[in-house]
Design a protein around this motif. Structure first.
Motif, short mmCIF file in Angstrom:
data_model
loop_
_atom_site.label_atom_id
_atom_site.label_comp_id
_atom_site.label_asym_id
_atom_site.label_seq_id
_atom_site.Cartn_x
_atom_site.Cartn_y
_atom_site.Cartn_z
N ASP A 126 0.83 -1.21 0.00
CA ASP A 126 0.00 0.00 0.00
C ASP A 126 0.86 1.26 0.00
OD1 ASP A 126 -2.44 -1.25 -0.08
OD2 ASP A 126 -2.63 -1.40 2.10
N LEU A 127 1.92 1.25 0.82
CA LEU A 127 2.78 2.43 0.91
C LEU A 127 3.51 2.68 -0.41
CD1 LEU A 127 4.29 1.92 4.48
CD2 LEU A 127 2.55 3.56 3.80
N LEU A 128 3.82 1.60 -1.13
CA LEU A 128 4.50 1.73 -2.42
C LEU A 128 3.51 1.93 -3.57
CD1 LEU A 128 7.23 -1.07 -2.06
CD2 LEU A 128 7.51 1.40 -1.77
N ARG A 129 2.25 2.09 -3.20
CA ARG A 129 1.18 2.28 -4.19
C ARG A 129 1.12 1.13 -5.20
NH1 ARG A 129 -0.82 7.25 -3.34
NH2 ARG A 129 0.51 8.82 -2.35
N LEU A 130 1.24 -0.10 -4.66
CA LEU A 130 1.16 -1.29 -5.49
C LEU A 130 -0.10 -2.09 -5.19
CD1 LEU A 130 4.89 -2.49 -5.33
CD2 LEU A 130 3.73 -1.33 -7.23
N SER A 131 -1.12 -1.41 -4.69
CA SER A 131 -2.36 -2.10 -4.35
C SER A 131 -3.00 -2.73 -5.59
CB SER A 131 -3.33 -1.14 -3.68
OG SER A 131 -3.57 0.00 -4.50
N SER A 132 -2.74 -2.15 -6.77
CA SER A 132 -3.30 -2.73 -8.00
C SER A 132 -2.71 -4.12 -8.27
CB SER A 132 -3.01 -1.81 -9.18
OG SER A 132 -1.62 -1.60 -9.35
N PHE A 133 -1.44 -4.33 -7.87
CA PHE A 133 -0.82 -5.64 -8.01
C PHE A 133 -1.54 -6.65 -7.12
CE2 PHE A 133 2.23 -8.80 -6.45
CZ PHE A 133 2.66 -9.36 -7.65
N ASN A 136 -2.56 3.92 5.86
CA ASN A 136 -1.88 4.93 6.67
C ASN A 136 -0.90 4.23 7.60
OD1 ASN A 136 -1.60 6.58 9.29
ND2 ASN A 136 -2.43 8.08 7.86
N LEU A 137 0.37 4.56 7.52
CA LEU A 137 1.40 3.84 8.27
C LEU A 137 1.15 3.90 9.77
CD1 LEU A 137 4.04 2.28 8.29
CD2 LEU A 137 5.27 4.47 8.27
N PHE A 138 0.75 5.06 10.29
CA PHE A 138 0.54 5.22 11.73
C PHE A 138 -0.56 4.28 12.22
CE2 PHE A 138 -1.78 7.37 15.20
CZ PHE A 138 -0.78 7.36 16.16
N PHE A 139 -1.72 4.31 11.55
CA PHE A 139 -2.83 3.46 11.97
C PHE A 139 -2.54 1.98 11.69
CE2 PHE A 139 -5.07 7.56 11.38
CZ PHE A 139 -5.60 7.68 12.66
N ALA A 140 -1.75 1.70 10.66
CA ALA A 140 -1.37 0.31 10.37
C ALA A 140 -0.53 -0.27 11.51
CB ALA A 140 -0.60 0.24 9.06
#
Length: 276
Positions: free
Chosen positions: A34-41, A72-76
């Motif tokens: 998610d952080l690397l914006r690879l959610s489509s993968f 969101n990294l903090f909530f994760a």
């Protein structure tokens, strides 16, 4: 209860200890995607897609687990810590086998919900372990109802009251999913709650173990493991111990200077040790 006991006696040795530790690693991998914006993968190759599973992509029944709790990294990080704490406490309470069974049945329930919804509607709904993890909190609250959490990091609130809020969220999501025809989500909510109820009634007679008691048992086991293999008697001449034979007898020699012990074969034949 008897059925679970029979399963544990037969298959308990195959249980994965500290299962939540490995689950958290999977969630961490999903958070990184998610952080690397690879959610489509994830959506294209790893998600719980019933149509893809029925066409041979069976790995999705496992890989969908890596979906992170938040982008969101903090909530994760907060969610991962809570999942780990809840999972480890439940494993300590139930044992590794029962906790493994709870999670496995929950995973199979999600897969079944996605496939059934697809066969009925012809639509592939993407599900993750959101409701499974929330059902874990129901189990935790039922086991430790008076444990307090800090709501918004400020307000102390007991687990049993948070469980009621959790139940209200489940009800809202269930009604909302039915309203919009998201039958896979509806099924996953029902199966997650059923999973909790089954294990709650199967384990409610377990003796509750406090964190202090768990720590005491670990310290005791460590002390026992450190002393395991230490012998009480050893002949100063031949080195034999009580483990070399039940017939051996050992005595200290009163004429030797110091605490020297001998077996029956050397008690009267050894040369006395005298300090100069």
């Amino acid at each position: 209860m008897n059925f679970l006991n029979k399963l544990e006696r037969k298959f308990g040795k195959y249980a994965i200890h500290n299962l939540m530790y490995y689950i958290i690693i999977l969630y961490g991998m999903g958070t990184v995607l998610d952080l690397l914006r690879l959610s489509s993968f994830y959506d294209s190759y790893l998600s719980l897609n019933a149509a893809a599973i029925l066409h041979g992509q069976v790995w999705r029944m496992v890989t969908f687990l890596i979906k992170g709790p938040s982008s969101n990294l903090f909530f994760a990080i907060i969610a991962l810590y809570l999942y780990y704490m809840i999972g480890m406490n439940l494993e300590n309470q139930w044992g590794a086998f029962r906790f493994n069974m709870y999670f496995l049945i929950g995973i199979l329930g999600h897969v079944l919900a996605a496939i059934v919804a697809y066969l009925i509607t012809g639509v592939s709904y993407s599900l993750d372990t959101f409701y499974l993890n929330f059902s874990l909190f129901f189990a935790f609250a039922a086991t430790y109802p008076n444990m307090e959490f800090l709501l918004f990091f400020i307000i102390p609130i007991k687990a049993k009251w948070l469980a009621l809020l959790n139940g209200a969220l489940f009800l809202f999501e269930f009604v909302n999913s039915l309203t919009y025809g998201d039958y896979a989500t509806s099924l996953s909510i029902i199966l997650s709650l059923a999973n909790f109820l089954i294990f709650f009634f199967a384990t409610r007679n377990f003796k509750r173990i406090s964190p202090n008691e768990i720590h005491r048992k670990r310290v005791y086991k460590k002390a026992v493991s450190q002393t395991k293999g230490v012998t009480k008697h050893k002949c100063a001449i031949c080195g034999r111990t009580e483990e070399d034979g039940d017939e051996l007898e050992f005595r200290f020699c009163s004429k030797c200077d110091g605490n020297y012990e001998y077996c029956q074969d050397h008690l009267f034949t050894h040369q006395h040790i005298k300090k100069k």
